[in-house]
Design a protein around this motif. Structure first.
Motif, PDB file in Angstrom:
ATOM      1  N   GLN A 129      50.884  40.265  27.604  1.00  0.00           N
ATOM      2  CA  GLN A 129      51.184  40.047  29.015  1.00  0.00           C
ATOM      3  C   GLN A 129      50.514  41.069  29.926  1.00  0.00           C
ATOM      4  O   GLN A 129      49.947  40.718  30.953  1.00  0.00           O
ATOM      5  CB  GLN A 129      52.695  40.067  29.233  1.00  0.00           C
ATOM      6  CG  GLN A 129      53.397  38.854  28.658  1.00  0.00           C
ATOM      7  CD  GLN A 129      54.885  38.886  28.943  1.00  0.00           C
ATOM      8  OE1 GLN A 129      55.477  39.956  29.103  1.00  0.00           O
ATOM      9  NE2 GLN A 129      55.493  37.724  29.000  1.00  0.00           N
ATOM     10  N   GLY A 130      50.606  42.353  29.552  1.00  0.00           N
ATOM     11  CA  GLY A 130      50.006  43.375  30.400  1.00  0.00           C
ATOM     12  C   GLY A 130      48.512  43.184  30.547  1.00  0.00           C
ATOM     13  O   GLY A 130      47.960  43.295  31.644  1.00  0.00           O
ATOM     14  N   HIS A 131      47.839  42.890  29.425  1.00  0.00           N
ATOM     15  CA  HIS A 131      46.399  42.668  29.462  1.00  0.00           C
ATOM     16  C   HIS A 131      46.059  41.452  30.318  1.00  0.00           C
ATOM     17  O   HIS A 131      45.150  41.505  31.158  1.00  0.00           O
ATOM     18  CB  HIS A 131      45.870  42.470  28.041  1.00  0.00           C
ATOM     19  CG  HIS A 131      44.449  42.013  27.980  1.00  0.00           C
ATOM     20  ND1 HIS A 131      43.398  42.805  28.371  1.00  0.00           N
ATOM     21  CD2 HIS A 131      43.902  40.814  27.609  1.00  0.00           C
ATOM     22  CE1 HIS A 131      42.269  42.140  28.220  1.00  0.00           C
ATOM     23  NE2 HIS A 131      42.548  40.932  27.767  1.00  0.00           N
ATOM     24  N   ALA A 132      46.794  40.351  30.112  1.00  0.00           N
ATOM     25  CA  ALA A 132      46.522  39.130  30.879  1.00  0.00           C
ATOM     26  C   ALA A 132      46.746  39.352  32.364  1.00  0.00           C
ATOM     27  O   ALA A 132      45.952  38.906  33.204  1.00  0.00           O
ATOM     28  CB  ALA A 132      47.397  37.983  30.378  1.00  0.00           C
ATOM     29  N   MET A 133      47.834  40.064  32.714  1.00  0.00           N
ATOM     30  CA  MET A 133      48.095  40.342  34.116  1.00  0.00           C
ATOM     31  C   MET A 133      47.050  41.290  34.692  1.00  0.00           C
ATOM     32  O   MET A 133      46.718  41.221  35.873  1.00  0.00           O
ATOM     33  CB  MET A 133      49.495  40.930  34.278  1.00  0.00           C
ATOM     34  CG  MET A 133      50.624  39.947  33.976  1.00  0.00           C
ATOM     35  SD  MET A 133      50.499  38.415  34.936  1.00  0.00           S
ATOM     36  CE  MET A 133      50.702  39.055  36.585  1.00  0.00           C
ATOM     37  N   GLY A 134      46.531  42.191  33.844  1.00  0.00           N
ATOM     38  CA  GLY A 134      45.456  43.068  34.300  1.00  0.00           C
ATOM     39  C   GLY A 134      44.201  42.294  34.616  1.00  0.00           C
ATOM     40  O   GLY A 134      43.556  42.514  35.652  1.00  0.00           O
ATOM     41  N   VAL A 135      43.827  41.365  33.734  1.00  0.00           N
ATOM     42  CA  VAL A 135      42.644  40.528  33.974  1.00  0.00           C
ATOM     43  C   VAL A 135      42.852  39.669  35.216  1.00  0.00           C
ATOM     44  O   VAL A 135      41.987  39.585  36.088  1.00  0.00           O
ATOM     45  CB  VAL A 135      42.359  39.631  32.752  1.00  0.00           C
ATOM     46  CG1 VAL A 135      41.265  38.626  33.067  1.00  0.00           C
ATOM     47  CG2 VAL A 135      41.955  40.486  31.556  1.00  0.00           C
ATOM     48  N   ASN A 136      44.019  39.024  35.286  1.00  0.00           N
ATOM     49  CA  ASN A 136      44.318  38.174  36.423  1.00  0.00           C
ATOM     50  C   ASN A 136      44.323  38.972  37.725  1.00  0.00           C
ATOM     51  O   ASN A 136      43.812  38.523  38.756  1.00  0.00           O
ATOM     52  CB  ASN A 136      45.671  37.497  36.206  1.00  0.00           C
ATOM     53  CG  ASN A 136      46.008  36.493  37.280  1.00  0.00           C
ATOM     54  OD1 ASN A 136      46.742  36.800  38.212  1.00  0.00           O
ATOM     55  ND2 ASN A 136      45.481  35.290  37.162  1.00  0.00           N
ATOM     56  N   GLY A 137      44.893  40.178  37.664  1.00  0.00           N
ATOM     57  CA  GLY A 137      44.918  41.030  38.842  1.00  0.00           C
ATOM     58  C   GLY A 137      43.536  41.503  39.250  1.00  0.00           C
ATOM     59  O   GLY A 137      43.248  41.662  40.440  1.00  0.00           O
ATOM     60  N   LEU A 138      42.664  41.725  38.249  1.00  0.00           N
ATOM     61  CA  LEU A 138      41.291  42.122  38.548  1.00  0.00           C
ATOM     62  C   LEU A 138      40.584  41.042  39.349  1.00  0.00           C
ATOM     63  O   LEU A 138      39.883  41.327  40.320  1.00  0.00           O
ATOM     64  CB  LEU A 138      40.539  42.389  37.237  1.00  0.00           C
ATOM     65  CG  LEU A 138      39.082  42.838  37.346  1.00  0.00           C
ATOM     66  CD1 LEU A 138      38.988  44.156  38.088  1.00  0.00           C
ATOM     67  CD2 LEU A 138      38.451  42.958  35.972  1.00  0.00           C
ATOM     68  N   TRP A 139      40.800  39.787  38.960  1.00  0.00           N
ATOM     69  CA  TRP A 139      40.205  38.681  39.711  1.00  0.00           C
ATOM     70  C   TRP A 139      40.799  38.584  41.112  1.00  0.00           C
ATOM     71  O   TRP A 139      40.091  38.302  42.087  1.00  0.00           O
ATOM     72  CB  TRP A 139      40.409  37.362  38.961  1.00  0.00           C
ATOM     73  CG  TRP A 139      39.455  37.163  37.824  1.00  0.00           C
ATOM     74  CD1 TRP A 139      39.454  37.826  36.637  1.00  0.00           C
ATOM     75  CD2 TRP A 139      38.360  36.234  37.765  1.00  0.00           C
ATOM     76  NE1 TRP A 139      38.435  37.369  35.836  1.00  0.00           N
ATOM     77  CE2 TRP A 139      37.751  36.396  36.505  1.00  0.00           C
ATOM     78  CE3 TRP A 139      37.858  35.286  38.639  1.00  0.00           C
ATOM     79  CZ2 TRP A 139      36.659  35.648  36.101  1.00  0.00           C
ATOM     80  CZ3 TRP A 139      36.763  34.526  38.247  1.00  0.00           C
ATOM     81  CH2 TRP A 139      36.173  34.718  37.000  1.00  0.00           C
TER      82      TRP A 139
END
Length: 418
Positions: A129-139
């Motif tokens: 979750q943290g990684h996915a939210m990090g990627v999503n947040g980067l976008w």
């Protein structure tokens, strides 16, 4: 072949970028539009206030629609609605403020779909979750970075109309591709996996949601004030630096507009915050207690607001960057807490309620910006007030439960297309 979970992250991330860019780029376009229509920038900015209201209140029905009809279908609606509304903005007759305000309302209404739909979609299908939210947040931060660059470049090369129309066409294309992928069974959804060691009771749910309702509302004012006020702050506080850069390029025969440099400065805020959010997703959110991280980020926001209010030139720029980075830390934590404490079948409504609160602050921020600037001629008083607001957020955040670190989720299986 890309697995369905990665496709979800890809389309949701693209939607995050486009949504943030297109619900914020008016803050830059308005600087040129006000000159073109010979109207005060403050009056032109007020035209966006109804759109920001819709950006908040439509989140709730959008979340209900996501629970009822599915996140993938609602993402298609968002892409197509955003695209058509933005194109409509670019086609309004010169001087027709009513038509422009109505078209901007379309951007606000369809932009409201993203967070109610896309965030839960990512969390449900993520292995980490943290990684996915990090990627999503980067976008998402990339979209905020582009809200300064894209209109600045398109206005310089073409006109303010192109700044609306070109992103609108991109939205229509992405929405069409997603619809085809859904029809082919390549993109779907899945239920939220259960936590291993945490049983969430009704009392914990209401405690988390009550605390976050206060902190998110106040943070929403800070976020929107930065988004819509940064360009006006930089236009004044970075004036000497911008003038020197323009003169230097002019000596080489390259003419640039002030709006381009203001746009680049605002973009720098979100480029840095996007990289920081990705790093925090991988290194912090998945490793450290969410409550502690949230409280520290809220406390540091006080210093960022003071720098933005009292600093000149690059100090103000650093304050704005710091504020965006801290907001980038807080947002994913709020999303994960809501996902963990809300039943999966109500995720759409849960996230919809969050963003009614968070984006509902938009009109207040815009009206405060216009009033403070008209009254004092600058925005220093506004950001000093927001420094005090950050103190309140920190104190309220201390009331969050502290056991959320044990709510680690098992790595989900690949999301099946439905």
């Amino acid at each position: 072949m890309i697995d369905p979970g990665r496709r979800v992250l890809l389309f949701s991330s693209i939607g995050h970028a486009l949504m943030h860019m297109m619900t914020a780029f008016y803050a830059v376009i308005v600087l040129t539009l006000a000159v073109s229509w010979n109207l005060p920038a403050e009056d032109m900015l007020r035209l966006y206030a109804p759109a920001t209201i819709l950006l908040g209140i439509v989140s709730l029905p959008a979340g209900w629609a996501s629970d009822r009809f599915g996140a993938p279908a609602m993402m298609v609606v968002m892409f197509l609605g955003l695209g058509l509304s933005s194109i409509a903005c670019g086609l309004v007759p010169t001087g027709d403020t009513l038509a422009l305000s109505l078209a901007l309302c379309g951007i606000g209404a369809f932009g409201a779909f993203y967070h109610s739909v896309g965030i839960g979609w990512v969390i449900r299908t993520a292995r980490e979750q943290g990684h996915a939210m990090g990627v999503n947040g980067l976008w998402g931060s990339a979209g905020l970075a582009l809200y300064g660059i894209v209109p600045g470049v398109l206005i310089t090369l073409a006109s303010w109309r192109a700044a609306f129309i070109v992103p609108g066409l991109v939205c229509l294309i992405v929405g069409t591709v997603l619809w085809i992928q859904i029809r082919q069974g390549k993109v779907g959804d899945r239920p939220m996996p259960q936590a291993r060691s945490t049983q969430v009771g009704r009392r914990d749910f209401w405690r988390v949601f009550s605390v976050l309702s206060v902190t998110m509302a106040l943070e929403g004012v800070i976020w929107q004030a930065l988004m819509f006020g940064a360009a006006m702050v930089f236009e004044v506080k970075l004036a000497p630096e911008i003038s020197a850069l323009r003169d230097g390029l002019a000596s080489w025969g390259v003419a640039t507009q002030i709006v381009l440099w203001v746009g680049l400065a605002t973009s720098m805020i979100y480029v840095v915050s996007g990289v920081a959010q990705y790093a925090m997703g991988r290194r912090i959110i998945d490793r450290y207690p969410l409550k502690a991280t949230y409280v520290v980020a809220s406390a540091l926001q006080v210093l960022a607001m003071l720098a933005l209010a009292m600093g000149n030139g690059y100090v103000a720029l650093l304050g704005a960057i710091g504020s965006a980075v801290l907001s980038a830390a807080a947002g994913p934590i709020e999303n994960i807490l809501i996902a963990r404490y809300t039943p999966s079948r109500y995720h759409g409504l849960g996230f919809g309620a969050k963003f009614v609160v968070a984006f509902g602050a938009g009109p207040l921020a815009i009206l405060l910006i216009a009033w403070v600037r008209e009254t004092t001629g600058s925005l220093e008083l506004l950001f000093l007030g927001l420094a005090a607001t950050s103190v309140v957020i920190t104190l309220v955040a201390l009331l969050l439960p502290g056991n959320e670190r044990d709510a680690s989720l098992p790595a989900p299986q690949t999301a099946p297309a439905e």
